[in-house]
Enzyme design. Structure first.
Site, mmCIF file in Angstrom:
data_model
loop_
_atom_site.group_PDB
_atom_site.id
_atom_site.type_symbol
_atom_site.label_atom_id
_atom_site.label_comp_id
_atom_site.label_asym_id
_atom_site.label_seq_id
_atom_site.Cartn_x
_atom_site.Cartn_y
_atom_site.Cartn_z
ATOM 1 C CG HIS A 182 -1.973 -1.057 1.192
ATOM 2 N ND1 HIS A 182 -2.854 -1.235 0.137
ATOM 3 C CD2 HIS A 182 -2.263 -2.043 2.091
ATOM 4 C CE1 HIS A 182 -3.637 -2.279 0.400
ATOM 5 N NE2 HIS A 182 -3.302 -2.791 1.564
ATOM 6 C CG HIS A 184 -6.663 -5.250 1.601
ATOM 7 N ND1 HIS A 184 -6.051 -6.063 2.540
ATOM 8 C CD2 HIS A 184 -7.867 -4.904 2.113
ATOM 9 C CE1 HIS A 184 -6.855 -6.187 3.599
ATOM 10 N NE2 HIS A 184 -7.966 -5.501 3.366
ATOM 11 C CG ASP A 232 -4.880 -9.896 3.310
ATOM 12 O OD1 ASP A 232 -4.428 -10.410 2.268
ATOM 13 O OD2 ASP A 232 -4.702 -8.694 3.611
HETATM 14 C C1 SP5 Z 1 -1.159 -4.953 4.056
HETATM 15 C C2 SP5 Z 1 -2.654 -4.972 4.256
HETATM 16 O O1 SP5 Z 1 -3.268 -6.038 4.130
HETATM 17 N N1 SP5 Z 1 -3.237 -3.843 4.657
HETATM 18 C C3 SP5 Z 1 -4.640 -3.787 4.814
HETATM 19 C C4 SP5 Z 1 -5.113 -2.615 5.585
HETATM 20 C C5 SP5 Z 1 -6.606 -2.641 5.658
HETATM 21 N N2 SP5 Z 1 -7.142 -1.724 6.587
HETATM 22 C C6 SP5 Z 1 -8.554 -1.638 6.486
HETATM 23 C C7 SP5 Z 1 -9.200 -1.610 7.801
HETATM 24 C C8 SP5 Z 1 -10.694 -1.591 7.656
HETATM 25 C C9 SP5 Z 1 -11.228 -2.464 8.718
HETATM 26 N N3 SP5 Z 1 -12.628 -2.637 8.659
HETATM 27 C C10 SP5 Z 1 -12.930 -3.624 9.643
HETATM 28 C C11 SP5 Z 1 -14.345 -3.847 9.845
HETATM 29 C C12 SP5 Z 1 -14.425 -4.856 10.944
HETATM 30 N N4 SP5 Z 1 -15.665 -5.533 10.921
HETATM 31 ZN ZN ZN Z 2 -4.209 -7.013 2.596
#
Ligand code: SP5
Ligand code: ZN
Length: 347
Positions: free
Chosen positions: A162, A198, A291
């Site tokens: 990212h 992602h 993930d």
């Molecule tokens: C490297 C990597 O995988 N980074 C990913 C970062 C994602 N962050 C997003 C967080 C949004 C979380 N939403 C959570 C909802 C929980 N139910």
């Molecule tokens: Zn990720």
């Protein structure tokens, strides 16, 4: 298999991150992740765990803007000198520049907002050192594959995909995979395949205007998932100066729906692999986020461990020297076995 690991990641240990609605959540990108992967690997006879060598700043500055790297290296001390000290959280802005902003202020929080796009990449005392060590792991792995290894594995924490030319976000500060891929361009044609759940918006930012690295990302559709603003199928890269005979540019995105399972994932991967083959890549960098796994707390995909092994088998069958780099993956207890499943076909 050569596996590069540094324990410098331990000191980068933010206490929390901020989710939607301002919900404070324990930081998912935590030292326990690497600890689990490392201890799973240590029990294997084929895992040759090595310390990285130091490649210095030059390969980083070939990918990231110098002012951004200077900022990452200096800002924590400045933050402390100004009298702030939030021990486990460090520097974290809460204001970000709207589109078209032209002035980066001197103010430290103004600069912090300028250089990051979300609330998940705070700068702590040892964040920069951890990020440098992760880059050195990736570069050490890249060097191993130029030396004749079929594959090498870089345990990179913090992750990188990212992080763009001049921004952090999504737990990422320096783009380990992109720096290694760029370094590999001196040795042959390079493709990056990003299988993190992602979209790899940082990697896309870094290579979008360039005509010399094929950058492919398979991920959750950004129309419903983080990072929201990048990773759409119609983002294909700027046309290179030299005609490549390879479509408009060298970015390809494969957005997938919620609940994507093994079968659909593997058929999409097959499409991506055909591109890599027709590009005749001499080196492959695999941005390997786990993930995508069915039990991941951030992911919505339903990829099984067998599916992960099939992904590894398919990519290994390309027979291209491959640097495998860790990205995300937050089902910590499953992380070691998931990476082993991915790596086994490359042994
Ligand atoms: C490297 C990597 O995988 N980074 C990913 C970062 C994602 N962050 C997003 C967080 C949004 C979380 N939403 C959570 C909802 C929980 N139910
Ligand atoms: Zn990720």
């Amino acid at each position: 298999m050569k596996i590069f690991y540094s324990e410098n990641h331990y000191q980068h240990n933010p206490a929390f991150e901020v989710f939607e609605g301002g919900v404070k959540n324990p930081y998912l990108e935590n030292p326990d992740r690497m600890e689990r992967v490392l201890s799973a690997l240590q029990s294997l006879d084929w895992a040759n765990i090595l310390a990285p060598t130091d490649f210095g700043l030059e390969p980083i500055l070939s990918v990231h803007d110098a002012d951004y790297v200077d900022y990452l290296g200096a800002v924590y001390d400045e933050w402390i000198r100004q009298g702030y000290e939030y021990k486990q959280m460090g520097l974290l802005p809460a204001t970000f520049p709207p589109r078209g902003s032209t002035h980066m202020p001197d103010n430290i929080l103004g600069r912090a907002g300028w250089y990051t796009f979300d609330l998940s990449a705070p700068i702590l005392a040892d964040t920069y050192q951890a990020a440098l060590s992760a880059v050195n792991c990736a570069l050490s792995g890249a060097k191993a594959v130029t030396g004749g290894e079929k594959a090498a594995f870089a345990l990179c924490r913090p992750p990188g995909h990212h992080a763009g030319k001049s921004f952090s976000g999504g737990y990422c500060y320096l783009n380990n995979s992109a720096i290694a891929a760029n370094w590999l361009t001196s040795y042959g044609r390079v493709a990056i395949l990003d299988i993190d759940y992602h979209a790899g918006n940082g990697t896309q930012d870094i290579f979008y205007q360039r005509g010399d690295v094929l950058s492919i990302s398979i991920h959750a559709d950004p129309s419903f998932e983080y990072p929201y603003y990048c990773g759409y199928a119609d983002e294909t890269g700027a046309p290179p100066e030299k005609e490549t005979g390879f479509g408009p540019g060298l970015q390809r995105n494969y957005p997938l729906p919620r609940a994507t399972g093994d079968e659909k994932y593997l058929s999409t991967l097959g499409d991506a692999m055909m591109l890599i083959q027709s590009y005749e890549a001499g080196y492959l960098v695999l941005s390997a986020g786990m993930d995508i796994y069915k039990d991941d707390p951030l992911g919505t995909f339903e990829i099984t461990r067998d599916g992960i092994q099939e992904i590894g088998r398919a990519i290994a069958s390309l027979n291209i020297p491959t640097l495998i780099v860790t990205e995300g993956g937050y089902a910590n207890e499953a992380l070691g076995n998931n990476y082993i499943a991915l790596l086994e076909p490359f042994i």
